[in-house]
Write an enzyme that holds these catalytic residues in place. Structure first.
Site, short mmCIF file in Angstrom:
data_model
loop_
_atom_site.label_atom_id
_atom_site.label_comp_id
_atom_site.label_asym_id
_atom_site.label_seq_id
_atom_site.Cartn_x
_atom_site.Cartn_y
_atom_site.Cartn_z
N CYS A 85 0.83 -1.27 0.07
CA CYS A 85 0.14 0.09 -0.03
C CYS A 85 0.84 1.31 -0.24
CB CYS A 85 -1.13 -0.21 1.25
SG CYS A 85 -2.34 1.24 1.09
N HIS A 97 -3.78 -4.54 -0.53
CA HIS A 97 -3.33 -5.52 0.72
C HIS A 97 -3.53 -6.94 0.73
CE1 HIS A 97 -3.12 -2.04 3.32
NE2 HIS A 97 -3.82 -1.48 2.61
N GLU A 143 -2.43 -9.15 2.47
CA GLU A 143 -2.89 -9.79 3.93
C GLU A 143 -4.18 -9.88 4.24
OE1 GLU A 143 -1.72 -6.67 3.48
OE2 GLU A 143 -2.25 -5.58 5.11
#
Lengths: 202, 251
Positions: free
Chosen positions: A80, A178, A180
């Protein structure tokens, strides 16, 4: 496998830590130049503004260590704002110099689309081996890169025109989204980054 | 293009999922960690966890619940309920939340929205608004629907946008838990009033209701009862939405 996560105190890193733990990695939060240099795998996460992100790297004396690490091609994942900090500058914070590992400047989304971009959007893989076949990924961003710098593989997303969703040069991977928080596909991207063969130079 | 999001909501009290009607009559609906993992594997786009603890003692379990959910959850997690300050929000974020929702405290102290934005960014700052239909307008209610504020929902949305909110979780108190469908006129008026993404909440019973809410202007639809009770799975609902021509992430 040990993954070190650069924690400057600003960004929330719990989700990044949890994602690597699910991949059976050991994780450690680090914030000094020595650890930036020595980490086998380093994650540069980041939320917040371009200016605050750079200020925390400058304050902690990390700029040179990060630049050297990335130009040496050591395993580094920028997420990001982390991707944005690799650039030279951003419209978000005029006059602030980025890490300048990538010859590029970030610009705002056009006013034809709502900004920030929040949610899941399609990432198509042009030539970044870690991305596999492409998939839906989770974004939360207001600024983006619209040209792929020379020498990098890329993945692209459409939002008010095409923008760079991901860059890869060997073991250095930068995601505007993102990974994750991007479900199974995101987890696959993280696993590919950890895997020598899958991230073979493109 | 961005997909429309389907977001299961877990109302959590003392480490358990609960569900009521119009915020009252709470009953047990299972383990939050199991529910979170199941919803994510079915294709949920995000998860919202609202802490509906009645006492401070119950609230003490919240961070532990967030940590356990985070360990298994690979999609974004928004946590709300009782957030009164930047330090409350920081605790939830450190435990594993990705976004924090504020509700009553923002009405009492609107500057809190700006403080959260400055501390964590707009992408982290969700303002939850509970709306009750009045004669020709909607009133903001707080404290689980027990306190009328006199605030006009539509004006409040514009205000929180300028204060730094990144997203709105808009619940129709009239519809909450009733399964009568979302409040379409409320969603249409709200999406006219703000450019922020709106998560529609309160009243979902079917993919048809969800499609209506998305067509009315919502960016995302939140539901609890239909998923907790096993009447529909997230995957079914998203398949149905896709067949209705709504762009969703199928996985």
């Amino acid at each position: 496998m040990e993954v070190n996560i650069l924690s400057t105190g600003v960004a929330n890193v719990a989700s990044v830590v949890a994602a690597f733990k699910r991949l059976n990695c050991k994780t450690k939060l680090i914030s000094d130049a020595h650890a930036v240099t020595e980490s086998p795998f380093l994650v540069l996460p980041g939320v917040g503004s371009f200016q605050s992100g750079m200020a925390s790297l400058v304050d902690k004396g990390l700029v040179d260590a990060l630049r050297v690490r990335i130009s040496d091609g050591r395993p580094t994942l920028a997420i990001c704002l982390g991707l944005q900090l690799l650039a030279e500058a951003s419209e978000e914070s005029p006059g602030v110099r980025g890490l300048s590992c990538i010859a590029s400047t970030l610009t705002a989304f056009p006013n034809t689309v709502a900004s920030p971009q929040f949610g899941w959007n399609w990432l198509s893989n042009e030539n970044a081996p870690v991305l596999g076949d492409g998939g839906y990924v989770y974004y939360a961003n207001s600024y983006r890169m619209t040209e792929c710098p020379d020498g990098w593989g890329s993945g692209w997303t459409e939002y008010g025109g095409p923008f760079v969703g991901c860059l890869q040069k060997g073991a250095v991977v930068a995601c505007q989204f993102h990974p994750e928080l991007s479900g199974e596909y995101g987890s696959t991207i993280l696993a590919n980054w950890l895997n020598d063969e899958r991230r073979a130079t493109c | 293009m961005l997909t429309s999001r389907v977001i299961p909501c877990l109302d959590v009290r003392n480490g358990r999922v609960v569900k009521g009607v119009q915020f009252q009559g709470l009953r047990d609906a299972g383990c939050p960690v199991e529910a979170a993992a199941r919803y994510a594997s079915e294709g949920a786009d995000e998860l919202v966890m609202l802490d509906v603890s009645a006492t401070l003692e119950e609230r003490g379990a919240t961070e532990d619940t967030i940590e356990r959910i985070r360990a298994v959850l690979d999609i974004p997690l928004t946590v709300g309920g009782g957030v009164k300050s930047v330090s409350d929000a920081r605790r939830l974020l450190n435990a594993g939340a990705d976004k924090v929702a504020v509700n009553s405290a923002a009405v009492l102290n609107p500057k809190l929205v700006t403080e959260l934005q400055c501390a964590f960014g707009r992408q982290c700052t969700v303002v939850a608004v509970d709306a009750v239909g009045r004669d020709g307008w909607w009133e903001v209610v707080t404290r689980s629907g027990t306190t009328a504020t006199g605030l006009d929902v539509i004006r409040w949305l514009s205000e929180v946008e300028s204060l730094g909110a990144g997203e709105i979780l808009l619940t129709s108190w009239d519809r909450d838990g009733t399964r009568d469908g979302y409040d379409g006129p409320l969603l249409a008026a709200a999406s006219e009033a703000t450019l922020l993404p709106i998560i529609a909440s309160g009243g979902a019973d079917s993919a048809t209701h969800m499609a209506d809410a998305l067509l009315a202007g919502a960016s995302a639809v939140l539901a609890a009862s239909i998923f907790h009770d096993g009447d529909a799975t997230v995957r079914q609902v998203k398949t149905d939405l896709s067949e209705k021509g709504i762009t969703v992430r199928l996985c």
